[in-house]
Every structure is written in structure tokens, then in C-alpha cells.
Design an enzyme around this catalytic site. Structure first.
Site, PDB file in Angstrom:
ATOM      1  N   ASP A  32      40.844  45.591  49.989  1.00 20.02           N
ATOM      2  CA  ASP A  32      40.719  44.760  51.186  1.00 20.02           C
ATOM      3  C   ASP A  32      40.367  45.636  52.382  1.00 20.02           C
ATOM      4  O   ASP A  32      41.245  46.230  53.018  1.00 20.02           O
ATOM      5  CB  ASP A  32      42.025  44.001  51.458  1.00 20.02           C
ATOM      6  CG  ASP A  32      42.264  42.890  50.457  1.00 20.02           C
ATOM      7  OD1 ASP A  32      41.369  42.658  49.632  1.00 20.02           O
ATOM      8  OD2 ASP A  32      43.336  42.268  50.499  1.00 20.02           O
ATOM      9  N   THR A  67      39.791  39.876  34.697  1.00 17.49           N
ATOM     10  CA  THR A  67      39.302  41.147  35.222  1.00 17.49           C
ATOM     11  C   THR A  67      39.645  42.320  34.308  1.00 17.49           C
ATOM     12  O   THR A  67      40.116  42.134  33.200  1.00 17.49           O
ATOM     13  CB  THR A  67      39.865  41.366  36.630  1.00 17.49           C
ATOM     14  OG1 THR A  67      39.285  42.532  37.188  1.00 17.49           O
ATOM     15  CG2 THR A  67      41.362  41.521  36.594  1.00 17.49           C
ATOM     16  N   GLU A  91      44.180  34.680  43.078  1.00 13.50           N
ATOM     17  CA  GLU A  91      44.568  34.594  41.667  1.00 13.50           C
ATOM     18  C   GLU A  91      45.758  33.674  41.445  1.00 13.50           C
ATOM     19  O   GLU A  91      46.599  33.496  42.330  1.00 13.50           O
ATOM     20  CB  GLU A  91      44.898  35.989  41.149  1.00 13.50           C
ATOM     21  CG  GLU A  91      43.717  36.917  41.223  1.00 13.50           C
ATOM     22  CD  GLU A  91      44.071  38.370  41.025  1.00 13.50           C
ATOM     23  OE1 GLU A  91      43.224  39.119  40.521  1.00 13.50           O
ATOM     24  OE2 GLU A  91      45.193  38.766  41.369  1.00 13.50           O
ATOM     25  N   LEU A 145      37.762  47.563  39.390  1.00 17.47           N
ATOM     26  CA  LEU A 145      37.504  48.626  40.356  1.00 17.47           C
ATOM     27  C   LEU A 145      36.006  48.824  40.507  1.00 17.47           C
ATOM     28  O   LEU A 145      35.254  48.591  39.568  1.00 17.47           O
ATOM     29  CB  LEU A 145      38.144  49.943  39.884  1.00 17.47           C
ATOM     30  CG  LEU A 145      39.657  49.945  39.727  1.00 17.47           C
ATOM     31  CD1 LEU A 145      40.108  51.243  39.073  1.00 17.47           C
ATOM     32  CD2 LEU A 145      40.333  49.769  41.072  1.00 17.47           C
ATOM     33  N   GLU A 192      35.185  40.185  35.164  1.00 16.23           N
ATOM     34  CA  GLU A 192      34.944  40.986  36.362  1.00 16.23           C
ATOM     35  C   GLU A 192      35.403  42.406  36.077  1.00 16.23           C
ATOM     36  O   GLU A 192      36.236  42.627  35.200  1.00 16.23           O
ATOM     37  CB  GLU A 192      35.741  40.473  37.567  1.00 16.23           C
ATOM     38  CG  GLU A 192      35.303  39.136  38.110  1.00 16.23           C
ATOM     39  CD  GLU A 192      36.130  38.730  39.327  1.00 16.23           C
ATOM     40  OE1 GLU A 192      36.928  39.569  39.824  1.00 16.23           O
ATOM     41  OE2 GLU A 192      35.981  37.582  39.780  1.00 16.23           O
TER      42      GLU A 192
END
Length: 557
Positions: free
Chosen positions: A183, A427, A267, A468, A465
């Protein structure tokens, strides 16, 4: 969309044995507490939809824990189209690229770095990308007041994507940006929502020490009219409806997916491992988030319903702190309280509350988007791979995934998504076990396998996804291998690449990315000739050199 870090949104799953039957105590809990506080409508899904979608509907009391479990399990799986089956008839795995978190200005009236966005989209199209993913922030688009929506900046982006022939995955981001891995900017919840949270701090998730988390409204208040006469889920439904209506001309042709935010980082989970202010550090086990008064009221009712009122006063008192390891706490250690009748009761309640939250929001989303051809709904599930190799899977438990050596926590989630024809977005697809700290018992490869199996068994599409930012061929190889394996089973329906930025447009990274896209989108991803792919990628890199340079410079400023 927030990217989860090695520690944040990665997951570990092992080839877990079939779930063992729950104890009599938990079975009794599921049966006894299933009686809703209000008379149920004829169909549970309709009841949920009336509670959460229609702003004019009277607010109802918060749901009792596990209230919908028996009803929801009995719903027919064929109610919605088989998204996975439809996607399997196609070839290749389409690649999307996540846009920067601050693509749209905080005032909502335009794009940040417009020139860079324009150049970037042209370059992505030239490289063969299917489209982009963008966060539609609640804190931007409904910032000024309830029902006052400003989609101006997003309209500019949609028009730009359409002009460049790119599809869009739009994320309904009902969470705060800031406080999680990756973020780089801060976008809080709408001001008017934060004002209500200041008046009633129990609207925020709360841990055992009384620490409040303002990333996302507590699911304990989902069905209570705490936001100026509307329930949180009604607000989410109204926002999605406004988005659909505003972008009606783009639905199904440019906007092809709506990812519905369900919690922190978008999520479906509790904010059990917040990084803000150094609260949590990888690979800590995290803490349970059930101490606001709405969650505690539900826990109390659940405990009384199974004849154990003493279980309803609080969460486990011996579950340790954010940065502990499983063996540091009696509850999570090898033969700890997690495997006792009380532990099974608590984890069943805690995870079921999360499932019911997902059910409510998906009912709202289905009510808005069902009947919109060409648009599918997806939900993101966090990949929590650390301590996966232990018996208790402590980090998954505190996040709300009741996944242990004896209990499959992802199959119930997949089944819930199947009831709404939604795609499961997961992910850490790029991670390999040996890259992670071995003492933390990280198992990302087994986690992906377990979640993929749950998706397959439930008939839902699986999207991936990377957790990182990775631009190296090792990570690309792992993603391609996983996509190929899923192609042989059910096929990965899409892959979203983290993330657009200056690093992606560095010459070597860009060339590798172009090769990666080629390998993913070819029909037989395993069999694509590596040398041919490299030659074609070099050609793409050469042809887009000026665009890529322009984008890299503009994004760096």
C-alpha cells in the site's frame, strides 16, 4: 487492489486429507443456532437479498452465528451458470495487469499521470494483455456523502481502456487503502462512514486488547442500519448498483468482471495481520478479531444455543499475540485448544460468520449484476501460507479460514461462490516452497493445490494473482506451470499480474513480461517453444520501446 506480501497475502495449503467430521458439540452448534432471529423467507438467498439490497427494506437484527449454515448447504448448486465450464471451452489464460492504487485522483475527478496511463495501456495491448484491473475505491467514489457518487475519473479510464481494446476487471473496493503490504498510498473509507465509526467505535474490528481497525467495517454490523439509516451491506449494494448504471454502456464489452470487496485488502477475511504501526510482522500468527460488541453478541448467542454460555464471553484467552508462533500459545500448539470441543465450537462460529458475510454481499452483488451479459463476479481469497505445515494452521485460523490438519477450510468458501456463479480469485501463484523461510513452515505450492481442488470440486472458476511484484523468469515459470496444470484439470480462467509501475517498464522486465503473456495466452502453455516466444517478445519490446520509455518516465514522476 491491495497486493498481499510474502507475509500478507500468500497462503500455504497442503494436500490436506478429507475433512474429519466435527464433534458432537459443533454439530449441535450448527443445528441449534441455525434458527434465524427472524422468520425466514421462502428461500434463504431471497431473504438475504431483501435484507441487504433494497435500501427501503426495514433493517433486521444481526444474524445469529451459523444461522444460514443448514439452509445455505441445501441450496441447489445449479442456480447459476457454470462459469468454470464456460471458460474451459476457451483456450489459453488471459492476462490482466493491476493498475496503480492511485490511478484515479482522490477527488475522483480525473486520472493521476494521465499521459503515463495512456502510454501504458497502449503498451499492454501491444504485448497481448487482455486487460487491466482497477480499484474503484468507496473512499473516492462516494466520499462526499451517502448516495453521492462521483465516477468521473473512472469513466475517463474506461473510455481509455475501450479505445485501446482492453477489458477491465473492476474491483469494488470497500476497504481502506493503507496499512497492508504494497500500500503505497492512503485512501480511507468515506468521510461520512468514518464519522459514524467515531460515534460507534464498535463498528470497527477489534482485537482482544481493544485495538480498533478502521480498514473495513466489522461484519458483525452487516445487517444493522448504522450508516445513516442504511446497513453496511445495503451501502455496498447501492454502490454496486450505481456503478452498474453509470457504466451501463461498458458492461459486458469493456467491463467483464466485478470483483466484490469482502474485507481488508479486498479479501474475504478478518484483518488478523495488520501491518500498520508495526502491529504485525511476518510470519506472526495474528490475532482473532471478534471483540467489538456486535461480534461478541453473536458469540454469546451461539454459546447459549449449544448450552455452553461460558464459551460466549470472549475468544480464546490463550491464543497468543500478533507476532507469536504457533508453539508460543497453548491454543495453537500441536495438541492445543484448537483441537478441543471448545476450539471446534469457536472456530466453527468464527469462520461461519465470515461465510455468512460473504453470502450476504454476494447476494447483493448477484441482485445487481445477474442479467448483465458478459459480466462475471469474483471474490478474492487471501493466500496465507505461513505455518501451513503445522497442525493448527494458526495464521489461517485467525484470518477466519477454518483450515487445519483435520478440517478443509476452503471447500465451504468455494461452495458459497458456486451458489452465486462467482470466480475464486487466489494469490501466491508465483511462489515456491523453497523460496520461503523454512522454519515458518511455509507451503504456498500445497496451498494453491488445495484451493484449486476446492474450486474444481465445487465447479467454480479459478483465477490467479502473484502476491509480490516479481519480474523474473523463475516466478513466471511457476505461474505458467500452475496455469498449465489447471488447464489439464479445469483451466485457470484468468491471471492478474501485480502491478503496473516503473519497474514493469524497465527494458529487461518488459521483455520478460511480453514473453510471459505469450506463454500464458497460447493454447498449450506447456508446449510453447521457448525460443520462439523469446524472439517474439524481443520484437514486442522493440516495437513498443518509445511507449514503454514514456510510461516508465511518467510513472516515476
Amino acid at each position: 487492489m491491495m497486493s498481499l506480501n510474502l507475509a500478507h497475502q500468500t497462503g500455504a495449503a497442503a494436500a490436506v486429507a478429507p475433512a474429519a467430521p466435527r464433534s458432537a458439540v459443533v454439530a449441535a452448534a450448527a443445528g441449534t443456532v441455525s434458527a434465524p432471529a427472524v422468520a425466514p423467507a421462502a428461500a434463504p438467498s431471497l431473504q438475504l437479498q431483501t435484507q441487504t439490497v433494497d435500501p427501503a427494506a426495514p433493517a433486521q437484527a444481526p444474524d445469529l452465528p451459523m444461522a444460514f449454515q443448514a439452509l445455505v448447504e441445501s441450496l441447489p448448486e445449479e442456480e447459476h451458470p457454470d462459469v468454470g465450464g464456460e471458460e474451459r471451452r476457451k483456450v489459453g489464460v488471459p492476462v490482466y495487469v493491476m493498475m496503480p492504487l492511485d490511478t484515479v485522483r482522490k477527488d475522483g475527478n480525473g486520472l493521476n499521470r494521465r499521459k503515463a496511463v495512456e502510454a501504458s495501456l497502449k503498451a499492454l495491448k501491444s504485448a497481448g494483455a487482455e486487460g487491466i484491473m482497477v480499484d474503484v475505491w468507496w473512499g473516492i467514489a462516494e466520499c462526499e456523502g451517502p448516495g453521492r457518487y462521483n465516477f468521473t475519473g473512472y469513466m475517463e479510464l474506461m473510455e481509455m481502456a475501450k479505445k485501446n481494446g482492453l477489458k477491465v476487471q473492476a474491483v469494488m473496493s470497500f476497504h481502506q487503502c493503507g496499512g497492508n503490504v504494497g500500500d503505497s498510498v492512503t485512501i480511507p473509507l468515506p468521510k461520512w462512514v468514518l464519522e459514524e465509526m467515531d460515534k460507534d467505535q464498535d463498528l470497527a474490528y477489534t482485537d482482544r486488547s481493544g485495538r480498533r481497525n478502521y480498514e473495513y467495517l466489522s461484519l458483525g454490523a452487516d445487517a444493522i442500519p448504522v450508516l445513516k439509516g442504511r446497513t453496511p451491506v445495503q451501502c455496498y449494494g447501492d454502490f454496486m448498483r450505481a456503478f452498474r448504471d453509470h457504466f451501463a454502456a461498458f458492461m459486458g464489452n469493456t467491463i467483464v468482471e466485478i470483483q466484490v470487496g469482502m474485507g481488508p485488502a479486498g479479501e474475504l477475511r478478518y484483518p488478523s495481520y495488520p501491518e500498520s504501526n508495526g502491529t504485525w510482522r511476518f510470519p506472526g500468527i495474528g490475532e482473532f478479531q471478534c471483540y467489538d460488541r456486535y461480534m461478541l453478541s453473536s458469540l454469546k448467542a451461539a454459546a447459549e444455543a449449544v448450552g455452553k454460555p461460558e464459551w460466549g464471553n470472549a475468544g480464546p484467552g490463550d491464543s497468543g499475540g500478533y507476532n507469536d508462533w504457533p508453539e508460543d500459545s497453548p491454543f495453537f500448539r500441536r495438541e492445543g485448544g484448537w483441537n478441543s470441543p471448545y476450539g471446534e465450537f469457536f472456530m466453527s462460529w468464527y469462520s461461519q460468520m465470515l461465510l455468512e458475510h460473504g453470502e450476504r454481499i454476494l447476494s447483493a452483488a448477484s441482485g445487481v449484476y445477474t442479467g448483465t451479459p458478459g459480466v462475471k463476479i469474483s471474490v478474492k481469497v487471501a493466500g496465507i501460507h505461513w505455518h501451513y505445515g503445522t497442525r493448527s494452521h494458526a495464521a489461517e485460523l485467525t484470518a477466519g479460514y477454518y483450515n487445519t490438519r483435520h478440517h478443509d477450510g476452503y471447500q465451504p468458501i468455494a461452495r458459497m461462490l458456486a451458489r452465486h456463479g462467482a470466480v475464486l480469485n487466489f494469490t501466491c501463484v508465483e511462489m515456491r516452497n523453497h523460496e520461503q523461510p523454512q522454519d515458518a513452515q511455509c507451503r504456498p505450492e500445497e496451498l494453491v493445490q488445495q484451493v484449486a481442488a476446492a474450486a474444481r470440486e465445487s465447479g467454480v472458476g479459478l483465477a490467479g494473482e502473484n502476491a509480490l511484484p516479481r519480474y523474473d523468469e523463475t516466478a513466471h515459470d511457476q505461474i505458467v506451470t500452475t496455469a498449465a496444470e489447471k488447464a489439464e484439470e479445469e483451466r485457470m480462467v484468468a491471471f492478474t499480474y501485480l502491478r503496473m509501475g516503473p519497474d514493469l517498464f524497465q527494458p529487461d522486465n518488459w521483455r520478460r513480461f511480453a514473453a510471459f503473456v505469450k506463454r500464458m495466452t497460447e493454447s498449450g502453455v506447456r508446449d510453447v517453444c521457448r525460443e520462439q516466444v523469446e524472439r517474439e517478445a524481443q520484437g514486442v519490446a522493440h516495437a513498443t520501446g518509445s511507449l514503454v520509455h514514456e510510461a516508465a518516465v511518467a510513472l516515476s514522476n
